[in-house]
Design a protein around this motif. Sequence first.
Motif, PDB file in Angstrom:
ATOM      1  N   THR A 258       0.919  -1.316  -0.517  1.00  0.00           N
ATOM      2  CA  THR A 258      -0.334   0.206  -0.280  1.00  0.00           C
ATOM      3  C   THR A 258       0.839   1.151   0.493  1.00  0.00           C
ATOM      4  O   THR A 258       2.261   0.892  -0.021  1.00  0.00           O
ATOM      5  N   LEU A 259       0.465   2.274  -0.583  1.00  0.00           N
ATOM      6  CA  LEU A 259       1.559   3.516  -0.084  1.00  0.00           C
ATOM      7  C   LEU A 259       0.477   4.406   0.666  1.00  0.00           C
ATOM      8  O   LEU A 259       0.562   5.740   1.064  1.00  0.00           O
ATOM      9  N   ASP A 260      -0.195   3.982   1.796  1.00  0.00           N
ATOM     10  CA  ASP A 260      -0.731   4.399   3.173  1.00  0.00           C
ATOM     11  C   ASP A 260      -0.586   4.706   3.914  1.00  0.00           C
ATOM     12  O   ASP A 260       0.412   4.022   4.828  1.00  0.00           O
ATOM     13  N   PRO A 261      -0.031   5.852   4.363  1.00  0.00           N
ATOM     14  CA  PRO A 261       0.932   5.807   5.442  1.00  0.00           C
ATOM     15  C   PRO A 261       0.615   5.053   7.109  1.00  0.00           C
ATOM     16  O   PRO A 261       0.932   5.275   7.728  1.00  0.00           O
ATOM     17  N   CYS A 262      -1.038   5.375   6.871  1.00  0.00           N
ATOM     18  CA  CYS A 262      -1.863   4.588   7.699  1.00  0.00           C
ATOM     19  C   CYS A 262      -1.496   3.556   7.746  1.00  0.00           C
ATOM     20  O   CYS A 262      -2.128   3.070   9.474  1.00  0.00           O
ATOM     21  N   GLN A 263      -1.476   2.434   7.286  1.00  0.00           N
ATOM     22  CA  GLN A 263      -1.300   1.336   6.856  1.00  0.00           C
ATOM     23  C   GLN A 263       0.266   0.919   6.801  1.00  0.00           C
ATOM     24  O   GLN A 263      -0.135  -0.572   6.739  1.00  0.00           O
ATOM     25  N   GLY A 264       0.389   2.054   6.896  1.00  0.00           N
ATOM     26  CA  GLY A 264       2.342   1.501   7.063  1.00  0.00           C
ATOM     27  C   GLY A 264       3.455   1.647   6.159  1.00  0.00           C
ATOM     28  O   GLY A 264       4.656   1.891   6.574  1.00  0.00           O
ATOM     29  N   TRP A 265       2.399   2.285   5.136  1.00  0.00           N
ATOM     30  CA  TRP A 265       3.863   2.749   3.629  1.00  0.00           C
ATOM     31  C   TRP A 265       4.569   3.921   4.065  1.00  0.00           C
ATOM     32  O   TRP A 265       4.648   4.954   5.222  1.00  0.00           O
ATOM     33  N   GLY A 266       6.248   3.529   4.313  1.00  0.00           N
ATOM     34  CA  GLY A 266       6.819   4.209   4.938  1.00  0.00           C
ATOM     35  C   GLY A 266       7.650   4.019   6.230  1.00  0.00           C
ATOM     36  O   GLY A 266       8.304   5.082   6.405  1.00  0.00           O
ATOM     37  N   HIS A 267       6.862   3.355   6.119  1.00  0.00           N
ATOM     38  CA  HIS A 267       7.228   3.372   8.050  1.00  0.00           C
ATOM     39  C   HIS A 267       8.735   2.528   8.017  1.00  0.00           C
ATOM     40  O   HIS A 267       9.267   2.118   8.039  1.00  0.00           O
ATOM     41  N   GLY A 268       9.945   3.335   8.701  1.00  0.00           N
ATOM     42  CA  GLY A 268      10.905   3.125   9.824  1.00  0.00           C
ATOM     43  C   GLY A 268      11.346   3.933   8.346  1.00  0.00           C
ATOM     44  O   GLY A 268      13.106   4.075   8.378  1.00  0.00           O
ATOM     45  N   ASN A 269      11.051   4.429   7.237  1.00  0.00           N
ATOM     46  CA  ASN A 269      11.993   4.966   6.426  1.00  0.00           C
ATOM     47  C   ASN A 269      10.993   6.601   5.888  1.00  0.00           C
ATOM     48  O   ASN A 269      10.342   7.340   6.567  1.00  0.00           O
ATOM     49  N   THR A 270      11.592   7.997   4.596  1.00  0.00           N
ATOM     50  CA  THR A 270      10.562   9.150   5.152  1.00  0.00           C
ATOM     51  C   THR A 270      10.162   8.587   3.219  1.00  0.00           C
ATOM     52  O   THR A 270      10.890   8.057   2.307  1.00  0.00           O
TER      53      THR A 270
END
Length: 535
Positions: free
Chosen positions: A49-61
């Motif tokens: 997914t590309l949804d930050p609320c679902q973890g996209w980008g977690h640990g990165n920017t």
Amino acid sequence: MKQKKQVLSLLLAAAAAIGLLAGCAKNGGTAPSHSSDSVVIAISSEPETLDPCQGWGHGNTPIIQSTLVKYDYDMSFKNDLATEYALSGDGLVWTFKLRDDVKFTDGEALTASDVVFTFNTAKDAGSSVDLTFMEKVEAPDDRTVVFTLSRPTSVFLNTVASVGIVPEHAYSPDYGVAPIGSGPFKLVQWNKQEQLILEANEDYYGIVPAMKKVTIVFMGEDAALAAVKAGQVDVALSAATLADTVVEGYSVRNISTVDNRGFTLPVLPNEGKTTESGQPIGNDVTCNLEIRRAIAYAIDREMVAEAALNGYATPCYSENDGMPWNNPEVRIETDVAYAKQLLADAGWADSDGDGIVERDGLKAEFTCVYPSGDSVRQAVAMAAAEQLRGIGINVIVEGTSWDDISKRMFSQAVMMGWGAANPYESYCLYHSSGALKDDYYNPEGYMSAATDGYLSAAMEAVTVEDAYKNWQLAQWDGETGTAMKGECPWVWIVNIDHIYFVRDGLDIGAQQLHPHGASMPLIQNLQDWSWTSAD
């Protein structure tokens, strides 16, 4: 044959999608010309997914959405959407002031209410973004966001730095496949299992990227190397086992990481107990501290890096080598004589002459599993096992599926890997509250009241200095800790370099110390990439 057809199909699909020229030299002839403002990247991991609320980008920017703060090159924090932020004296209230010139790519202004919506949505989702410590988040006005925590949380900024802000007015269940953001890039096309196309956000409030079009194709190591040889990609993720390949027009870029590989060793004996999911717990060989420590001291990490990974790795001594919260005292030197003495002093001896030490009829022998198809983990495990035979410990290396590993990891060793730009990972790896769960963090069952105390103190510290001090004490306080000279639930072996083939003339910018996973860390500075010369 089926695998070859799949690889060929993927290559052809990617080539067609990005308009590459046919007839390139098979083994590194003249590559097709490229645009001065576009780039084609081959990586192995497609996001779910590309949804930050679902973890996209977690640990990165995340690069499609903006964050309140972000990591600088040296892993310190700098403002992104925030112009300033402050923490109350009791460590419970964080206040952020926002820029007033930020718009989403649909033209709507980003305000504090979008930040509130994002964090509430992420907390409700219960994904990899841990917001259990967030009591509430409020927006007193359009430019102010106030977070109230239930307890002081020293890793709060680390969490904030990886949560991209989504638009409240345009958020839906389909947001993850068609996101709208305010970051340096915007999504224009996503063909699942094939490619993802981004374009520069020309209205970005920061420096607009030089790369106006970015095409990301998803390929395994072998397919990516074939695409490099055909000149079809500009950057390709590879592996140390392939890094000695010479391709005209490309160079190999190896980037230092905290992406570690090592043995998890069950610290509990086999007493017939099982996890909540019914998996067996404990190993009668690795539960012995002298076995674990002997393994740690017997392994020549430099030799493993050179022999197994062509030198594209560095010795590893902890889960966070090189990070500012790491304790330098965790480092140990290879000492085979000391390893043998540890075993002998504990009564382990080769009484039958088969080369394996034993005690009370129990041989120092156990299985280490790794995910099949992972050439790096296999190579590291095999090299370490070969060295350990020299001290009379027999490690049986076996490749299998992750599903099988998830069942066996509580009772057998695993060639595991971690590494993050967030000290919270140490809490997950070693706090007793996470032991023997189904999430891969602490399958060895390590539990220590002393370690729990240091980890909790680190998490609840109000100042960075107090947090770092306690993260370090959890590793080694002079007498005990998670380090290999301490309780040694892990035997850390190497930090693997991340390997990329990069077309000549392409500058991929200054790369941060990469965490675990080689795909997202590569592209998180995509806005800094540029062509320094054209073909």
